[in-house]
Motif scaffolding. Structure first.
Motif: not given
Length: 375
Positions: A34-38, A101-109, A348-351
Motif C-alpha cells: 500500500r505504501s509503495e503503490g504496487n 524513529i518513524l521516518s518515511g523510509e520505514l513506513e510499511g517495513r 511475510v516481509m515486504p519483499t
C-alpha cells in the motif's frame, strides 16, 4: 471441516485438529504494498483480511486488549518532529525520555519504528523509572477483548499481548542492548531495586487483571535471544518470573506464549522450565542457528510451535527448488502434526513472493491433514 478458530483451540487443548492450522502474518507485506503503490491487481481495494482469505490463510488476531495502562502522578508528554516521536515522562524525581524513529523510509517495513534513545542512561534515572513503575496501573477493558474476539470470528483466535518481564524490558526498552550489561555492572544496587519494584507491580497489578480476563491465549515476553539473554541470566532473572506467572495462568485455563523471533538455541530448556505453552513466530534456521528439529526434540508436545516457515525462504533470493525442498522437510519434521501451528517467522516481509504463501496454502490442503504424513 474445522474452522481456523477450532483448529487453534484444538492445538491449545492438546487435541487433534482436522489439519494443521496455517496462519501467516501479512501485515508488513500488505503495508509495504500500500505504501509503495504496487499492490497486485487481484488484491487492489481489499483489506488485509480479504487478502488473507484469498490466500487461504487465517487471521493472526494479535490486536486483542484486556487492559489499558494508566499513570498517576506522572506527566506524559508526546513530542513529534519529522521522522521522530519522543515520549517524555516527568516525575517528582526528574524526567526521562524514550524516542523512536518513524521516518518515511520505514513506513510499511516495521510496525514499531526503530529505537532512538532509551530512558535510563545514568544512575539518577533508575529512581525516576522506579517511581514510574510504582505509579503505573492496569485498568481492565474486557469488553474490548470480547468485541475483538467476535470480530475475529472463525478466522483465528485472539492472542493478547501483555508486555514483557522486567529484566528483558530493562535490556530492550529501558537501556538498550548495547549498554544494558554495562549498566547492570556499574549500578548493581539500583538495578536490583528497580527489578524488585517492577516485579512486585506486575504481580500485584498486572497479573490479576490478565488472569481474570476472558482471554485464553496470553502473549508475554519477546525476542529472547541466546546471546543477549544467555542461559545463566535467563535462569536467574527470567525463568522464575514466568514459572510463577504461567502457573497462575494455568489455574485459570489459560496458555502462555512468547514472541520467539530470535535465536533461542541455547534457551530451549529454560523456555520449557518457565512453563511456556507456545513459541509464537518461532524463528529457525536458516535465519538463526536453532533448527526446527532441535526445537521439536527439546519440547515435544509440551511447547506448541507456531512458526516453521522462516521468512527468508519466501524471498526471491531463495531458489524455487530450495523453497520446495524446505517445505518437504518441514512436513517430515512435524509428523504427526501435534502441538504445531504453521506460520511465518516473523512476518511475510515486504519483499516476499506472495505466490509462495499461496503455495504453502496448497501444500497444507494437500498434505496437512492430521495425522500429517511426509510427502
Amino acid at each position: 471441516m474445522m474452522t481456523n478458530r477450532e483448529r487453534i483451540l484444538a492445538v491449545l487443548d492438546r487435541k487433534s485438529p482436522d489439519r494443521i492450522p496455517w496462519i501467516a502474518r501479512l501485515q508488513l507485506w500488505y503495508n509495504a504494498r500500500r505504501s509503495e503503490g504496487n499492490m497486485p491487481a487481484r488484491f487492489r481495494g481489499m483489506g488485509i483480511k480479504e487478502v488473507a482469505r484469498l490466500l487461504r490463510t487465517g487471521d493472526p488476531a494479535r490486536d486483542g486488549k484486556v487492559f489499558k495502562t494508566r499513570y498517576e502522578g506522572i506527566e506524559v508528554r508526546e513530542e513529534r518532529e519529522p521522522g521522530v516521536i519522543r515520549t517524555r515522562f516527568v516525575t517528582p524525581y526528574g524526567e526521562v525520555t524514550q524516542g523512536r524513529i518513524l521516518s518515511g523510509e520505514l513506513e510499511g517495513r516495521t510496525d514499531q519504528g526503530l529505537p532512538l534513545e532509551h530512558p535510563i542512561r545514568k544512575a539518577e534515572d533508575y529512581r525516576v523509572w522506579e517511581y514510574i513503575a510504582e505509579h503505573t496501573y492496569y485498568d481492565p477493558c474486557y469488553e474490548e477483548y470480547v468485541a475483538y474476539e467476535a470480530e475475529v470470528g472463525d478466522e483465528g483466535f485472539p492472542m493478547v499481548g501483555c508486555g514483557d518481564c522486567p529484566f528483558h524490558h530493562f535490556l530492550l526498552q529501558l537501556v538498550g542492548y548495547n549498554d544494558a550489561y554495562y549498566q547492570i555492572a556499574d549500578h548493581p544496587k539500583e538495578f536490583e531495586r528497580l527489578m524488585a519494584t517492577m516485579t512486585q507491580v506486575d504481580k500485584e497489578r498486572l497479573w490479576p487483571v490478565v488472569a481474570g480476563s476472558p482471554a485464553r491465549l496470553i502473549l508475554h515476553g519477546l525476542h529472547f535471544d541466546s546471546q543477549m539473554t544467555p542461559p545463566h541470566y535467563f535462569r536467574k532473572h527470567i525463568t522464575p518470573y514466568y514459572k510463577e506467572f504461567s502457573a497462575l495462568l494455568h489455574t485459570r485455563g489459560k496458555s502462555l506464549a512468547w514472541h520467539a523471533d530470535n535465536d533461542s538455541k541455547a534457551l530451549l530448556g529454560e523456555i520449557k522450565a518457565s512453563g511456556y505453552d507456545m513459541a509464537e513466530c518461532l524463528c529457525t534456521a536458516p535465519m538463526v542457528s536453532v533448527t526446527l528439529e532441535e526445537a521439536r526434540a527439546a519440547w515435544g508436545k509440551d511447547v506448541i510451535i507456531f512458526g516453521g516457515v522462516p521468512s527468508v525462504i519466501l524471498e526471491p533470493s531463495m531458489p524455487e527448488a530450495e523453497f520446495e525442498a524446505y517445505m518437504r522437510g518441514l512436513f517430515r519434521i512435524i509428523v504427526p502434526g501435534d502441538a504445531f501451528i504453521l506460520g511465518v517467522a516473523d512476518n511475510v516481509m515486504p519483499t516476499s513472493l506472495i505466490e509462495r504463501v499461496e503455495r504453502i496454502s496448497e501444500l497444507v490442503e494437500q498434505h496437512g491433514a492430521y495425522p500429517v504424513q511426509p510427502y
